[in-house]
Design a protein around this motif. Structure first.
Motif, PDB file in Angstrom:
ATOM      1  N   ARG A 169      -7.736  -2.270   3.185  1.00 27.97           N
ATOM      2  CA  ARG A 169      -7.651  -3.511   3.362  1.00 27.97           C
ATOM      3  C   ARG A 169      -6.590  -4.026   2.340  1.00 27.97           C
ATOM      4  O   ARG A 169      -6.659  -3.913   1.180  1.00 27.97           O
ATOM      5  CB  ARG A 169      -8.737  -4.471   3.365  1.00 27.97           C
ATOM      6  CG  ARG A 169      -9.915  -3.999   4.559  1.00 27.97           C
ATOM      7  CD  ARG A 169      -9.332  -4.310   5.544  1.00 27.97           C
ATOM      8  NE  ARG A 169     -10.285  -4.317   6.891  1.00 27.97           N
ATOM      9  CZ  ARG A 169     -10.230  -4.813   7.835  1.00 27.97           C
ATOM     10  NH1 ARG A 169      -9.284  -5.707   8.210  1.00 27.97           N
ATOM     11  NH2 ARG A 169     -11.306  -4.423   8.939  1.00 27.97           N
ATOM     12  N   TYR A 170      -5.562  -5.051   2.678  1.00 25.85           N
ATOM     13  CA  TYR A 170      -4.739  -5.839   1.605  1.00 25.85           C
ATOM     14  C   TYR A 170      -5.612  -6.631   0.639  1.00 25.85           C
ATOM     15  O   TYR A 170      -5.254  -6.448  -0.480  1.00 25.85           O
ATOM     16  CB  TYR A 170      -3.663  -6.523   2.645  1.00 25.85           C
ATOM     17  CG  TYR A 170      -2.605  -5.558   3.191  1.00 25.85           C
ATOM     18  CD1 TYR A 170      -1.606  -4.706   2.454  1.00 25.85           C
ATOM     19  CD2 TYR A 170      -2.585  -5.418   4.422  1.00 25.85           C
ATOM     20  CE1 TYR A 170      -1.013  -3.916   2.951  1.00 25.85           C
ATOM     21  CE2 TYR A 170      -1.874  -4.380   5.017  1.00 25.85           C
ATOM     22  CZ  TYR A 170      -0.850  -3.705   4.415  1.00 25.85           C
ATOM     23  OH  TYR A 170      -0.050  -2.960   5.160  1.00 25.85           O
ATOM     24  N   SER A 171      -6.488  -7.203   0.908  1.00 25.92           N
ATOM     25  CA  SER A 171      -7.485  -8.005  -0.004  1.00 25.92           C
ATOM     26  C   SER A 171      -7.732  -6.990  -1.065  1.00 25.92           C
ATOM     27  O   SER A 171      -7.727  -7.478  -2.121  1.00 25.92           O
ATOM     28  CB  SER A 171      -8.508  -8.470   0.762  1.00 25.92           C
ATOM     29  OG  SER A 171      -9.467  -7.798   1.238  1.00 25.92           O
ATOM     30  N   ASN A 172      -7.933  -5.941  -0.792  1.00 30.30           N
ATOM     31  CA  ASN A 172      -8.728  -4.821  -1.738  1.00 30.30           C
ATOM     32  C   ASN A 172      -7.662  -4.436  -2.561  1.00 30.30           C
ATOM     33  O   ASN A 172      -7.535  -4.577  -3.840  1.00 30.30           O
ATOM     34  CB  ASN A 172      -9.396  -3.577  -1.036  1.00 30.30           C
ATOM     35  CG  ASN A 172      -9.874  -2.803  -1.792  1.00 30.30           C
ATOM     36  OD1 ASN A 172      -9.202  -2.073  -2.528  1.00 30.30           O
ATOM     37  ND2 ASN A 172     -11.305  -2.404  -1.818  1.00 30.30           N
ATOM     38  N   LYS A 173      -6.443  -4.326  -2.060  1.00 36.49           N
ATOM     39  CA  LYS A 173      -5.221  -3.823  -2.775  1.00 36.49           C
ATOM     40  C   LYS A 173      -4.691  -4.822  -3.780  1.00 36.49           C
ATOM     41  O   LYS A 173      -4.087  -4.505  -4.926  1.00 36.49           O
ATOM     42  CB  LYS A 173      -3.922  -3.422  -1.713  1.00 36.49           C
ATOM     43  CG  LYS A 173      -4.542  -2.116  -0.991  1.00 36.49           C
ATOM     44  CD  LYS A 173      -3.373  -2.077   0.086  1.00 36.49           C
ATOM     45  CE  LYS A 173      -3.719  -0.939   1.029  1.00 36.49           C
ATOM     46  NZ  LYS A 173      -3.125   0.184   1.186  1.00 36.49           N
ATOM     47  N   LEU A 224       1.098  -9.125  -2.828  1.00 36.94           N
ATOM     48  CA  LEU A 224       1.312  -7.792  -3.400  1.00 36.94           C
ATOM     49  C   LEU A 224       2.862  -7.881  -3.526  1.00 36.94           C
ATOM     50  O   LEU A 224       3.375  -7.160  -4.555  1.00 36.94           O
ATOM     51  CB  LEU A 224       0.849  -6.960  -2.352  1.00 36.94           C
ATOM     52  CG  LEU A 224      -0.400  -6.638  -2.204  1.00 36.94           C
ATOM     53  CD1 LEU A 224      -0.577  -5.615  -0.960  1.00 36.94           C
ATOM     54  CD2 LEU A 224      -1.237  -5.941  -3.593  1.00 36.94           C
ATOM     55  N   VAL A 225       3.600  -8.667  -2.659  1.00 42.62           N
ATOM     56  CA  VAL A 225       4.953  -8.491  -2.939  1.00 42.62           C
ATOM     57  C   VAL A 225       5.514  -9.361  -4.201  1.00 42.62           C
ATOM     58  O   VAL A 225       6.321  -8.953  -5.030  1.00 42.62           O
ATOM     59  CB  VAL A 225       5.848  -8.932  -1.788  1.00 42.62           C
ATOM     60  CG1 VAL A 225       7.389  -9.352  -2.078  1.00 42.62           C
ATOM     61  CG2 VAL A 225       5.738  -8.057  -0.594  1.00 42.62           C
ATOM     62  N   LEU A 226       4.824 -10.566  -4.337  1.00 41.97           N
ATOM     63  CA  LEU A 226       4.699 -11.398  -5.764  1.00 41.97           C
ATOM     64  C   LEU A 226       4.630 -10.811  -6.862  1.00 41.97           C
ATOM     65  O   LEU A 226       5.459 -10.942  -7.691  1.00 41.97           O
ATOM     66  CB  LEU A 226       4.106 -12.741  -5.399  1.00 41.97           C
ATOM     67  CG  LEU A 226       4.528 -13.523  -4.198  1.00 41.97           C
ATOM     68  CD1 LEU A 226       3.236 -14.798  -4.190  1.00 41.97           C
ATOM     69  CD2 LEU A 226       5.710 -14.262  -4.221  1.00 41.97           C
ATOM     70  N   LEU A 227       3.553 -10.093  -6.509  1.00 45.96           N
ATOM     71  CA  LEU A 227       3.266  -9.222  -7.974  1.00 45.96           C
ATOM     72  C   LEU A 227       4.289  -7.978  -8.235  1.00 45.96           C
ATOM     73  O   LEU A 227       4.725  -7.859  -9.397  1.00 45.96           O
ATOM     74  CB  LEU A 227       1.613  -8.551  -7.698  1.00 45.96           C
ATOM     75  CG  LEU A 227       0.394  -9.587  -7.909  1.00 45.96           C
ATOM     76  CD1 LEU A 227      -0.609  -9.082  -7.474  1.00 45.96           C
ATOM     77  CD2 LEU A 227       0.538 -10.034  -9.325  1.00 45.96           C
ATOM     78  N   GLY A 228       4.708  -7.453  -7.261  1.00 48.00           N
ATOM     79  CA  GLY A 228       5.512  -6.337  -7.404  1.00 48.00           C
ATOM     80  C   GLY A 228       7.185  -6.615  -7.839  1.00 48.00           C
ATOM     81  O   GLY A 228       7.830  -5.983  -8.250  1.00 48.00           O
ATOM     82  N   THR A 229       7.436  -7.999  -7.635  1.00 48.17           N
ATOM     83  CA  THR A 229       8.847  -8.406  -7.677  1.00 48.17           C
ATOM     84  C   THR A 229       8.767  -9.556  -9.184  1.00 48.17           C
ATOM     85  O   THR A 229       9.635 -10.041  -9.247  1.00 48.17           O
ATOM     86  CB  THR A 229       9.465  -9.267  -6.721  1.00 48.17           C
ATOM     87  OG1 THR A 229       8.344 -10.299  -6.204  1.00 48.17           O
ATOM     88  CG2 THR A 229       9.699  -8.304  -5.450  1.00 48.17           C
ATOM     89  N   GLY A 230       7.731  -9.504  -9.801  1.00 48.56           N
ATOM     90  CA  GLY A 230       7.331 -10.554 -10.839  1.00 48.56           C
ATOM     91  C   GLY A 230       7.346 -11.902 -10.466  1.00 48.56           C
ATOM     92  O   GLY A 230       7.880 -12.466 -11.514  1.00 48.56           O
ATOM     93  N   GLN A 231       7.244 -12.150  -9.398  1.00 45.74           N
ATOM     94  CA  GLN A 231       7.167 -13.672  -8.709  1.00 45.74           C
ATOM     95  C   GLN A 231       5.915 -14.251  -8.843  1.00 45.74           C
ATOM     96  O   GLN A 231       5.888 -15.659  -8.431  1.00 45.74           O
ATOM     97  CB  GLN A 231       7.819 -13.913  -7.534  1.00 45.74           C
ATOM     98  CG  GLN A 231       9.459 -13.289  -7.729  1.00 45.74           C
ATOM     99  CD  GLN A 231      10.009 -13.487  -6.132  1.00 45.74           C
ATOM    100  OE1 GLN A 231      10.062 -14.595  -5.761  1.00 45.74           O
ATOM    101  NE2 GLN A 231      10.075 -12.313  -5.641  1.00 45.74           N
TER     102      GLN A 231
END
Length: 120
Positions: free
Chosen positions: A16-20, A112-119
């Protein structure tokens, strides 16, 4: 700045994406609170099944479809977060309008994308 995040729709299921998101938030040393249908834990985060009066929530990130969000409207507004993130599939323009009336920033984005791109 401390960005304590509340994950609503949290799941112990690793797929689940919430878990990730919980795991990625924690790996970025962001404090996490979590609410889900079933109690459990992800990493060092306990998933609560009751709506607790958390203090100093900066961000609420949603993993609930719009029809399931209605029961959380008042709860989230009363937490007075800085922002609410509507992850893919959770977009809810009715709720977005209510949040914006309360001067709560909304984002239609993927945590996840926000975290991965530093945003984040």
């Amino acid at each position: 700045m401390k960005k304590t995040t509340l994950v609503i729709g949290a799941s112990v299921k690793p797929e689940r994406y919430s878990n990730k998101a919980i795991k990625r938030l924690r790996s970025n040393t962001i404090e996490v609170k979590a609410i889900g249908l079933r109690a459990g834990s992800v990493s060092d985060v306990t998933i609560d099944t009751e709506l607790k009066s958390y203090k100093d929530i900066h961000t609420v990130t949603l993993y609930l479809n719009p029809s399931r969000q209605k029961q959380y409207y008042d709860y989230i507004i009363n937490l007075k977060p800085e922002r609410v993130i509507f992850n893919p599939g959770t977009e809810n323009f009715e709720f977005i309008k209510l949040l914006e009336k309360e001067n709560i920033t909304t984002e239609i984005a993927c945590t996840l994308v926000l975290l991965g791109t530093g945003q984040y």
